[in-house]
Design a protein around this motif. Structure first.
Motif, PDB file in Angstrom:
ATOM      1  N   LYS A  10       0.807  -1.223   0.000  1.00  0.00           N
ATOM      2  CA  LYS A  10       0.000   0.000   0.000  1.00  0.00           C
ATOM      3  C   LYS A  10       0.839   1.272   0.000  1.00  0.00           C
ATOM      4  CE  LYS A  10      -3.854  -2.066   2.469  1.00  0.00           C
ATOM      5  NZ  LYS A  10      -4.620  -2.064   3.714  1.00  0.00           N
ATOM      6  N   ARG A  13       1.005   3.675  -3.233  1.00  0.00           N
ATOM      7  CA  ARG A  13      -0.257   4.389  -3.433  1.00  0.00           C
ATOM      8  C   ARG A  13      -0.372   5.554  -2.445  1.00  0.00           C
ATOM      9  NH1 ARG A  13      -5.495   0.952  -2.705  1.00  0.00           N
ATOM     10  NH2 ARG A  13      -3.760  -0.432  -2.315  1.00  0.00           N
ATOM     11  N   SER A  17      -0.410   9.583  -3.415  1.00  0.00           N
ATOM     12  CA  SER A  17      -1.501  10.470  -2.995  1.00  0.00           C
ATOM     13  C   SER A  17      -0.980  11.649  -2.173  1.00  0.00           C
ATOM     14  CB  SER A  17      -2.548   9.696  -2.217  1.00  0.00           C
ATOM     15  OG  SER A  17      -2.012   9.201  -1.018  1.00  0.00           O
TER      16      SER A  17
END
Length: 65
Positions: A10, A13, A17
């Protein structure tokens, strides 16, 4: 151990962001200022001066004439 690898998967990502959020937050204020006619000229001049100063500094650091 699978929780650890899920968190590692994760991370890209999350990093993406955070970077996008930083640029959106930064450029939003600039775009709001550009809506006003008199501030458009001032911001344009500041950007041109900033780019020219960075260019001069890099040329002197790299020895480019």
């Amino acid at each position: 151990m699978t929780k650890f690898w899920n968190n590692i998967n994760k991370f890209p990502r999350f990093l993406f962001s955070v970077i996008i959020g930083f640029f959106l937050t930064t450029f939003y204020t600039i775009f709001e200022l550009l809506k006003e006619e008199n501030k458009r000229l001032i911001i344009g001049i500041i950007i041109i001066i900033f780019i020219s100063i960075i260019t001069m500094i890099l040329r002197q650091m790299l020895g480019i004439k």
